[in-house]
Design an enzyme around this catalytic site. Structure first.
Site, short mmCIF file in Angstrom:
data_model
loop_
_atom_site.label_atom_id
_atom_site.label_comp_id
_atom_site.label_asym_id
_atom_site.label_seq_id
_atom_site.Cartn_x
_atom_site.Cartn_y
_atom_site.Cartn_z
N GLU A 106 -8.60 -48.47 -15.36
CA GLU A 106 -7.86 -47.28 -15.79
C GLU A 106 -6.41 -47.64 -16.06
O GLU A 106 -5.87 -48.58 -15.48
CB GLU A 106 -7.95 -46.20 -14.70
CG GLU A 106 -7.30 -44.88 -15.08
CD GLU A 106 -7.63 -43.75 -14.11
OE1 GLU A 106 -7.23 -42.61 -14.38
OE2 GLU A 106 -8.29 -44.03 -13.08
N GLU A 136 -14.46 -36.14 -14.03
CA GLU A 136 -14.04 -35.23 -12.96
C GLU A 136 -13.59 -33.89 -13.53
O GLU A 136 -12.50 -33.39 -13.24
CB GLU A 136 -12.95 -35.88 -12.10
CG GLU A 136 -13.46 -37.07 -11.32
CD GLU A 136 -12.47 -37.62 -10.30
OE1 GLU A 136 -11.34 -37.10 -10.19
OE2 GLU A 136 -12.84 -38.59 -9.60
N GLU A 140 -17.53 -44.12 -10.01
CA GLU A 140 -16.35 -44.41 -9.18
C GLU A 140 -16.79 -44.49 -7.74
O GLU A 140 -17.32 -43.52 -7.19
CB GLU A 140 -15.25 -43.34 -9.35
CG GLU A 140 -14.59 -43.36 -10.73
CD GLU A 140 -13.39 -42.44 -10.83
OE1 GLU A 140 -12.74 -42.17 -9.79
OE2 GLU A 140 -13.11 -41.97 -11.95
N GLN A 145 -10.95 -50.16 -8.32
CA GLN A 145 -11.01 -50.58 -9.71
C GLN A 145 -10.93 -52.10 -9.77
O GLN A 145 -10.77 -52.75 -8.74
CB GLN A 145 -9.89 -49.92 -10.50
CG GLN A 145 -10.05 -48.42 -10.62
CD GLN A 145 -8.96 -47.78 -11.48
OE1 GLN A 145 -8.22 -48.44 -12.19
NE2 GLN A 145 -8.85 -46.47 -11.39
N TYR A 198 -15.88 -41.86 -2.80
CA TYR A 198 -15.00 -42.87 -2.24
C TYR A 198 -15.18 -42.95 -0.72
O TYR A 198 -15.46 -41.95 -0.06
CB TYR A 198 -13.53 -42.55 -2.55
CG TYR A 198 -13.15 -42.81 -3.98
CD1 TYR A 198 -12.77 -44.09 -4.39
CD2 TYR A 198 -13.18 -41.81 -4.94
CE1 TYR A 198 -12.41 -44.35 -5.71
CE2 TYR A 198 -12.83 -42.06 -6.27
CZ TYR A 198 -12.45 -43.34 -6.64
OH TYR A 198 -12.11 -43.60 -7.94
#
Length: 508
Positions: free
Chosen positions: A28, A176, A307, A356, A251
């Site tokens: 990103e 999202e 993610e 990432q 996450y």
């Protein structure tokens, strides 16, 4: 003192193939992921090709990374792709409002990203702008990249130096959208996804794999709302193939959102809480998969966990909007546990993208902004040691008897995790011992074949918070492991405390 785990693996009973794409990555426009990470500019003293760092490319090529997601993340829904094409000096500057309020000069855009994918030998996964963009804008991006012949978008691409179209299979329909991608309700986004999917078209032999922006964590209702757009309850086929997969984000965060904890300074209790949170990925994929089974019992629609990874407080003295964190042996075990779970869900999970790849969150690579030094993290080594699972047939690991467990606030965390696969006559077994202090021994009864020519590696360190740095780049690095043998048809593996081990061998 050590615990013992007994298991059985039937070498001749192959399960679903583990998609190589569950070993995917994410880049990103956030902090130093793109600028200073992947891209340094053509005038940099760091060896580069068209501004792309060649040391980063070399390191990632060793992982056989299957795909790279870009340009976000939250950034994707404020990114307008035409700002990143054409002569660099003519590209407008924008403000990256999500990540630190920095000025984005758009020097790394569509052509640079596609050049990066070609250098890496990986497939691009582009996340389109649904939050602040338009259907026309995304439709024309697909056309610009993938259409041959003649049209305004094609002429635009050719004028910018690319005659032939690219192959771009994977497209995200926003990101999202329940939050930074538009703060939509599930019902509102479902209608938007139908529109965007309709106008993201196939050109020539480039067949799009459209990924609808899915739920956060355990929000199963969001997944159900999206599935209702495709099929009916109990239907044996997908009636409206608007999108081919539904995403979810999860996450591993040990503490509350506003105080996630340090990447390197943590207690033993925080260590176990982290691994327990990681282990809940199994519950997550099972729950979303169960919802999808009601509408898609043939499993034609995939889950994309695009993610995942640990999220800690930023390193002291760094920009809080850059999400730069260190990466320890604890993070490596978070990754190894995830992969065992991914292998278990190979029948529905088609892609996963760690967040990432460089300098952000649970990164593979950290680059030093002053010296330019490149550091491979413990997580990088897990990806490298595990790459033989890509596109291999999963093998079910049947545990016989009890597993050792730790109590984590009233919940049980199994401290030994194992997965196995077979590909081209080669067996690969991955084993993790999550116990911070005690060793474990694993005995696997190998049935339906004989295994010879064992080769084993181990990743561990003196402490669970050990990590690599420019001054100590191999504080956590894999080495050959001699605690492995075949005896009476059983694979016997010794696992030191807080260790990750892979064992490979030939199957006859």
């Amino acid at each position: 003192m050590s615990s013992t785990v007994n298991a059985v693996v039937n070498l001749d009973l192959e399960g679903p193939v583990i998609s190589r794409h569950v070993y995917g990555h994410f880049a990103e426009h956030l902090g130093r992921c793109i600028y200073g990470g992947f891209y340094v500019g053509e005038d940099s003293d760091i060896p580069n090709e068209g501004g792309i760092r060649l040391d980063v490319v070399e390191a990632l090529r060793a992982l056989d990374i299957p795909n790279l997601r870009w340009p976000g993340g939250c950034f994707a829904d404020e990114y307008h792709w035409r700002d990143g094409i054409g002569p660099k000096e003519d590209r407008p500057v924008m403000i990256n409002t999500h990540w630190g309020g920095v000025e984005e000069n758009n020097h790394f855009g569509t052509h640079e990203f596609m050049a990066l994918c070609e250098l890496l030998g990986t497939e691009p996964y582009i996340s389109g702008n649904v939050g602040s963009g338009t259907v026309q804008e995304m439709s024309e991006w697909v056309e610009y990249l993938t259409r041959d012949g003649d049209s305004p978008a094609v002429r635009e691409r050719k004028a910018n130096g690319r005659e032939e179209p690219w192959k771009v299979k994977y497209w995200g329909l926003g990101n999202e959208t329940w939050g930074c991608g538009g703060n939509m309700s599930a019902e509102q986004y479902a209608l938007e996804a139908r529109r965007y999917a309709t106008y993201c078209r196939n050109y020539g032999d480039n067949k799009l794999y459209r990924i609808a922006a899915g739920a956060s964590d355990f929000s199963y209702g969001w997944t159900e709302t999206l599935m209702k757009q495709l099929s009916h309850l109990g239907c044996q086929r997908v009636e409206r193939p608007l999108y081919q997969a539904v995403s979810v984000h999860y996450y591993t965060v040990a503490g509350p959102w506003d105080n996630k904890g340090s990447a390197t300074e943590f207690t033993t209790d925080e260590y176990y809480t982290t691994l327990y949170k990681a282990s809940r990925t199994d519950e997550l994929l099972t729950g979303h998969g169960n919802v999808m089974d009601l509408y898609d019992p043939k499993k034609e629609i995939g889950i994309v966990l695009d993610e995942w990874g640990t999220w800690w407080d930023v390193e002291p003295g760094t920009n809080p909007g850059f999400l730069y964190q260190q990466n320890t042996m604890r993070d490596a075990l978070v990754a190894s546990v995830h992969f065992d779970i991914f292998h278990k869900h190979a029948d529905r999970l088609v892609m996963a993208n760690i967040a990432q790849t460089v300098n952000v969150l649970q990164a593979m690579i950290l680059t030093d902004p002053d010296s330019g030094a490149l550091v491979l993290t413990p997580t990088y080594h897990v990806f490298r040691m595990n790459k033989g699972h890509q596109d291999a047939a999963s093998l079910q690991v049947h545990v016989v008897g009890d597993k050792p467990v730790k109590d984590v606030d009233g919940a049980e965390l199994p401290t030994v995790s194992v997965s196995a696969s077979r590909k081209d006559g080669r067996l690969l077994v991955s084993l993790s011992n999550l116990d911070a202090d005690e060793a474990a021994d694993v005995s696997i009864d190998l049935r339906g074949g004989a295994v010879t020519g064992l080769a084993s590696e181990i990743l561990t360190a003196a402490a669970v918070n050990a990590h690599n740095s420019p001054d100590a780049p191999e504080a956590v690095a894999p080495r050959a492991h001699d605690g492995v043998r075949i005896e009476g048809g059983k694979l016997l593996v010794h696992l030191p405390a807080h260790s990750f081990v892979t064992v490979a061998g030939d199957v006859a």
